[in-house]
Write a protein that holds these residues in place. Structure first.
Motif, PDB file in Angstrom:
ATOM      1  N   ALA A  95       0.823  -0.909  -0.226  1.00  0.00           N
ATOM      2  CA  ALA A  95       0.108   0.054  -0.106  1.00  0.00           C
ATOM      3  C   ALA A  95       0.818   1.294  -0.013  1.00  0.00           C
ATOM      4  N   ARG A  96       0.421   2.428  -0.741  1.00  0.00           N
ATOM      5  CA  ARG A  96       0.987   3.654  -0.878  1.00  0.00           C
ATOM      6  C   ARG A  96      -0.011   4.518  -0.468  1.00  0.00           C
ATOM      7  N   VAL A  97       0.230   5.437   0.342  1.00  0.00           N
ATOM      8  CA  VAL A  97      -0.763   6.462   1.027  1.00  0.00           C
ATOM      9  C   VAL A  97      -0.120   8.043  -0.213  1.00  0.00           C
ATOM     10  N   GLN A  98      -1.321   8.437  -0.660  1.00  0.00           N
ATOM     11  CA  GLN A  98      -1.086   9.853  -1.201  1.00  0.00           C
ATOM     12  C   GLN A  98      -0.934  10.908   0.101  1.00  0.00           C
ATOM     13  N   GLN A  99      -0.108  11.051   0.340  1.00  0.00           N
ATOM     14  CA  GLN A  99       0.162  11.893   1.784  1.00  0.00           C
ATOM     15  C   GLN A  99      -0.417  13.249   1.643  1.00  0.00           C
ATOM     16  N   SER A 100      -0.203  13.876   0.724  1.00  0.00           N
ATOM     17  CA  SER A 100      -0.593  15.398   0.746  1.00  0.00           C
ATOM     18  C   SER A 100      -2.312  15.306   0.679  1.00  0.00           C
ATOM     19  N   SER A 101      -2.820  14.386   0.392  1.00  0.00           N
ATOM     20  CA  SER A 101      -4.356  14.313   0.434  1.00  0.00           C
ATOM     21  C   SER A 101      -4.841  13.492   1.626  1.00  0.00           C
ATOM     22  N   CYS A 102      -4.200  12.849   2.346  1.00  0.00           N
ATOM     23  CA  CYS A 102      -4.579  12.049   3.640  1.00  0.00           C
ATOM     24  C   CYS A 102      -5.195  13.184   4.531  1.00  0.00           C
ATOM     25  N   VAL A 103      -6.230  12.628   5.098  1.00  0.00           N
ATOM     26  CA  VAL A 103      -6.863  13.496   5.979  1.00  0.00           C
ATOM     27  C   VAL A 103      -6.549  12.909   7.683  1.00  0.00           C
ATOM     28  N   ALA A 104      -5.893  12.250   7.775  1.00  0.00           N
ATOM     29  CA  ALA A 104      -5.516  11.586   8.757  1.00  0.00           C
ATOM     30  C   ALA A 104      -6.737  11.146   9.753  1.00  0.00           C
ATOM     31  N   CYS A 105      -7.651  10.548   9.297  1.00  0.00           N
ATOM     32  CA  CYS A 105      -8.707  10.313   9.757  1.00  0.00           C
ATOM     33  C   CYS A 105      -8.580   8.906  10.722  1.00  0.00           C
ATOM     34  N   GLY A 106      -7.735   8.168  10.415  1.00  0.00           N
ATOM     35  CA  GLY A 106      -7.157   6.771  11.042  1.00  0.00           C
ATOM     36  C   GLY A 106      -8.232   5.583  10.689  1.00  0.00           C
ATOM     37  N   CYS A 107      -8.929   5.632   9.663  1.00  0.00           N
ATOM     38  CA  CYS A 107      -9.796   4.339   9.211  1.00  0.00           C
ATOM     39  C   CYS A 107      -9.243   3.372   8.576  1.00  0.00           C
ATOM     40  N   CYS A 108      -8.143   3.644   8.155  1.00  0.00           N
ATOM     41  CA  CYS A 108      -7.032   2.520   7.604  1.00  0.00           C
ATOM     42  C   CYS A 108      -6.389   1.844   8.572  1.00  0.00           C
ATOM     43  N   LEU A 109      -5.957   2.571   9.678  1.00  0.00           N
ATOM     44  CA  LEU A 109      -5.622   1.729  10.795  1.00  0.00           C
ATOM     45  C   LEU A 109      -6.423   0.720  11.642  1.00  0.00           C
ATOM     46  N   GLN A 163      -1.387  -4.403  11.456  1.00  0.00           N
ATOM     47  CA  GLN A 163      -0.781  -3.246  12.123  1.00  0.00           C
ATOM     48  C   GLN A 163       0.147  -2.441  11.335  1.00  0.00           C
ATOM     49  N   ALA A 164       0.116  -2.191  10.020  1.00  0.00           N
ATOM     50  CA  ALA A 164       1.044  -1.729   9.352  1.00  0.00           C
ATOM     51  C   ALA A 164       0.997  -0.079   8.843  1.00  0.00           C
ATOM     52  N   LEU A 165       0.008   0.289   9.507  1.00  0.00           N
ATOM     53  CA  LEU A 165      -0.354   1.907   9.190  1.00  0.00           C
ATOM     54  C   LEU A 165       0.034   2.595  10.568  1.00  0.00           C
ATOM     55  N   ASN A 166       0.397   3.789  10.376  1.00  0.00           N
ATOM     56  CA  ASN A 166       0.470   4.599  11.402  1.00  0.00           C
ATOM     57  C   ASN A 166       0.104   6.076  11.116  1.00  0.00           C
ATOM     58  N   ILE A 167      -0.264   7.081  11.999  1.00  0.00           N
ATOM     59  CA  ILE A 167      -0.384   8.356  11.525  1.00  0.00           C
ATOM     60  C   ILE A 167       0.743   9.140  12.241  1.00  0.00           C
ATOM     61  N   TRP A 168       1.348   9.694  11.098  1.00  0.00           N
ATOM     62  CA  TRP A 168       2.740  10.288  11.297  1.00  0.00           C
ATOM     63  C   TRP A 168       2.441  11.889  11.919  1.00  0.00           C
ATOM     64  N   LYS A 169       2.903  11.895  13.097  1.00  0.00           N
ATOM     65  CA  LYS A 169       2.589  13.468  13.835  1.00  0.00           C
ATOM     66  C   LYS A 169       1.276  13.945  13.677  1.00  0.00           C
ATOM     67  N   GLY A 170       0.273  13.137  13.363  1.00  0.00           N
ATOM     68  CA  GLY A 170      -0.980  13.659  13.301  1.00  0.00           C
ATOM     69  C   GLY A 170      -1.408  14.212  11.973  1.00  0.00           C
ATOM     70  N   SER A 171      -0.581  14.015  10.827  1.00  0.00           N
ATOM     71  CA  SER A 171      -0.635  14.733   9.785  1.00  0.00           C
ATOM     72  C   SER A 171      -1.001  13.644   8.444  1.00  0.00           C
ATOM     73  N   TYR A 172      -0.553  12.461   8.637  1.00  0.00           N
ATOM     74  CA  TYR A 172      -0.942  11.463   7.464  1.00  0.00           C
ATOM     75  C   TYR A 172      -0.403  10.203   7.671  1.00  0.00           C
ATOM     76  N   ALA A 173      -1.115   9.076   6.988  1.00  0.00           N
ATOM     77  CA  ALA A 173      -0.879   7.748   7.406  1.00  0.00           C
ATOM     78  C   ALA A 173       0.634   7.424   6.545  1.00  0.00           C
ATOM     79  N   VAL A 174       1.042   6.401   7.411  1.00  0.00           N
ATOM     80  CA  VAL A 174       2.453   5.994   6.440  1.00  0.00           C
ATOM     81  C   VAL A 174       2.373   4.424   6.727  1.00  0.00           C
ATOM     82  N   VAL A 175       2.796   3.749   5.756  1.00  0.00           N
ATOM     83  CA  VAL A 175       2.901   2.225   5.693  1.00  0.00           C
ATOM     84  C   VAL A 175       4.227   1.875   5.893  1.00  0.00           C
TER      85      VAL A 175
END
Ligand code: SF4
Ligand code: SF4
Length: 72
Positions: A9-23, A29-41
């Motif tokens: 998976a790759r997240v388009q980080q500039s468009s992520c709204v950091a909702c956390g649904c993917c987590l 458990q491969a996803l995390n929200i980086w500093k409340g800004s966007y998801a990282v894989v």
């Protein structure tokens, strides 16, 4: 070289709204929200199942074909 997985998976980080649904749906458990800004894989954990992409309300997750290789 170790084959990690066939897809990832790759997240388009500039468009992520950091909702956390993917987590919540990732079985690895491969996803995390980086500093409340966007998801990282974490590519070492992701198995490319696509559950996060299906769940993302902003449709900003792509499942990319592999394989990806890592030096031993
Ligand atoms: S593709 Fe599957 S394993 Fe990879 S981050 Fe998304 S839900 Fe997790
Ligand atoms: S579900 Fe989509 S918008 Fe929400 S944190 Fe994950 S990648 Fe970002």
């Amino acid at each position: 070289m170790k084959i990690l997985s066939k897809s990832v998976a790759r997240v388009q980080q500039s468009s992520c709204v950091a909702c956390g649904c993917c987590l919540k749906v990732c079985p690895r458990q491969a996803l995390n929200i980086w500093k409340g800004s966007y998801a990282v894989v974490d590519q070492g954990l992701c198995v490319g199942c696509g559950k996060c992409a299906n769940e993302c309300p902003a449709s900003v997750i792509d499942i990319l074909p592999g394989p990806r290789l890592r030096p031993p």
